[in-house]
Design a protein around this motif. Structure first.
Motif, mmCIF file in Angstrom:
data_model
loop_
_atom_site.group_PDB
_atom_site.id
_atom_site.type_symbol
_atom_site.label_atom_id
_atom_site.label_comp_id
_atom_site.label_asym_id
_atom_site.label_seq_id
_atom_site.Cartn_x
_atom_site.Cartn_y
_atom_site.Cartn_z
ATOM 1 N N PHE A 2 -4.989 -1.085 6.461
ATOM 2 C CA PHE A 2 -5.080 -0.551 5.105
ATOM 3 C C PHE A 2 -6.501 -0.136 4.753
ATOM 4 C CE2 PHE A 2 -6.318 -4.907 4.336
ATOM 5 C CZ PHE A 2 -7.195 -4.841 3.247
ATOM 6 N N HIS A 3 -7.486 -0.595 5.502
ATOM 7 C CA HIS A 3 -8.876 -0.187 5.265
ATOM 8 C C HIS A 3 -9.141 1.242 5.723
ATOM 9 C CE1 HIS A 3 -10.667 -3.895 3.822
ATOM 10 N NE2 HIS A 3 -10.029 -4.563 4.761
ATOM 11 N N TYR A 4 -8.285 1.792 6.576
ATOM 12 C CA TYR A 4 -8.576 3.058 7.239
ATOM 13 C C TYR A 4 -7.840 4.256 6.674
ATOM 14 C CZ TYR A 4 -10.832 0.046 10.648
ATOM 15 O OH TYR A 4 -11.646 -0.874 11.251
ATOM 16 N N GLN A 5 -6.653 4.052 6.129
ATOM 17 C CA GLN A 5 -5.926 5.181 5.559
ATOM 18 C C GLN A 5 -4.951 4.697 4.491
ATOM 19 O OE1 GLN A 5 -3.902 7.051 8.829
ATOM 20 N NE2 GLN A 5 -2.334 5.469 8.987
ATOM 21 N N ILE A 6 -4.697 5.594 3.514
ATOM 22 C CA ILE A 6 -3.763 5.270 2.447
ATOM 23 C C ILE A 6 -2.374 5.059 3.036
ATOM 24 C CG2 ILE A 6 -2.631 6.138 0.374
ATOM 25 C CD1 ILE A 6 -5.474 5.446 -0.190
ATOM 26 N N MET A 7 -1.751 3.952 2.647
ATOM 27 C CA MET A 7 -0.434 3.621 3.175
ATOM 28 C C MET A 7 0.646 4.247 2.302
ATOM 29 S SD MET A 7 -1.124 -0.418 4.028
ATOM 30 C CE MET A 7 0.574 -0.701 4.543
ATOM 31 N N THR A 8 1.554 4.950 2.928
ATOM 32 C CA THR A 8 2.717 5.487 2.224
ATOM 33 C C THR A 8 3.956 4.778 2.761
ATOM 34 O OG1 THR A 8 2.844 7.291 3.840
ATOM 35 C CG2 THR A 8 1.649 7.722 1.801
ATOM 36 N N VAL A 9 4.626 4.059 1.873
ATOM 37 C CA VAL A 9 5.764 3.230 2.276
ATOM 38 C C VAL A 9 6.970 3.606 1.443
ATOM 39 C CG1 VAL A 9 6.626 0.874 2.532
ATOM 40 C CG2 VAL A 9 4.181 1.344 2.820
ATOM 41 N N LYS A 10 8.107 3.795 2.093
ATOM 42 C CA LYS A 10 9.355 4.028 1.382
ATOM 43 C C LYS A 10 10.099 2.706 1.226
ATOM 44 C CE LYS A 10 9.996 8.795 2.965
ATOM 45 N NZ LYS A 10 10.904 9.735 3.672
ATOM 46 N N ASP A 11 10.714 2.560 0.066
ATOM 47 C CA ASP A 11 11.491 1.352 -0.215
ATOM 48 C C ASP A 11 10.576 0.115 -0.213
ATOM 49 O OD1 ASP A 11 13.830 2.950 -0.298
ATOM 50 O OD2 ASP A 11 13.970 2.848 1.889
#
Length: 250
Positions: free
Chosen positions: A215-224
């Motif tokens: 999570f320090h390296y790129q924005i997390m995109t999570v579904k559900d």
């Protein structure tokens, strides 16, 4: 006489060699890297005191291995690294910033952050004693389009982070029928700007903690995933939150 002549030539040769200046070794002034936990993609960069840099990318899969190397020149201005001549060819960008222990490349074909492992450069925006559950990303319109008006990137200070944490606690408390975890259960990814009124706005992506440091390296995109994942927009000057979005369940 012949022996004396040979000896004299040797003395002259050794004296000549001794007078020649030795080539100065380049000194590393900054190193940064990202080692994938699965060894699929490893990246690293080194900046030297002669204003040159080298960048390495190693990719591995079950089908192939690839090692790419790039080099070039740069200028350092406070916290900003400017790539000169052809720019930073790997991402076709010209600027990187030193921010809170990372080198972050700005305006290229994709966002990229590398963790600093060695540095002789002062990190002017480092937030000391910061909760490690926070990660910061520099705003650029190429990557983040969730601010509706013209804004400028902003580097958060320690007091700003305290305000962010308090507003997140308020948001969770006022929506406790929908968010069942406390603020310490989440990692917090922040993108900060100043708007036309010079107010500090921050988009925060909150995700339930795990053992992954990605999570320090790129924005997390999570579904559900339900309330383990939510995002919210904060106004640090007004002390208000808006645009709360909580993931649905699978």
């Amino acid at each position: 006489m012949k022996i004396a002549s040979v000896f004299f030539r040797i003395i002259i040769f050794l004296s000549f060699c001794k007078c020649q200046p030795t080539k100065k070794e380049k000194l590393n002034i900054l190193e940064a890297e990202h080692i994938s936990p699965y060894n699929e993609v490893n990246t690293s960069i080194k900046f030297y005191d002669d204003s040159t840099y080298t960048f390495n990318l190693f990719q591995k899969s079950s089908y192939y291995e690839k090692n790419e190397k790039y080099s070039g020149k740069y200028l350092l201005e406070k916290d900003t690294i400017k790539f000169i001549d052809r720019g930073f060819q790997f991402l076709t960008c010209r600027i990187a910033v030193i921010n809170n222990g990372f080198v972050e490349f700005i305006g290229g074909s994709a966002p990229l952050k590398l963790k600093i492992t060695e540095s002789r450069i002062k990190d002017v925006y480092a937030i000391n004693s910061l909760d490690s559950s926070y990660a910061f990303f520099t705003y650029h319109p190429n990557y983040y389009d969730f601010f509706s008006e013209k804004v400028k990137s902003y580097s958060l200070k320690k007091n700003d982070v305290l305000v962010i944490n308090n507003l997140l606690e308020l948001c969770i408390a006022e929506n406790n029928n929908r968010i069942t975890h406390n603020v310490n259960s989440y990692t917090k990814q922040c993108v900060a700007v100043t708007n036309a009124n010079n107010e500090i706005e921050v988009i925060v992506y909150c995700n339930c903690k795990d053992n992954d440091e990605g999570f320090h390296y790129q924005i997390m995109t999570v579904k559900d995933g339900g309330d383990c994942h939510f995002s919210v927009k904060l106004n640090l000057i007004k002390g208000k939150y808006s645009q709360l979005y909580i993931n649905g369940s699978a």
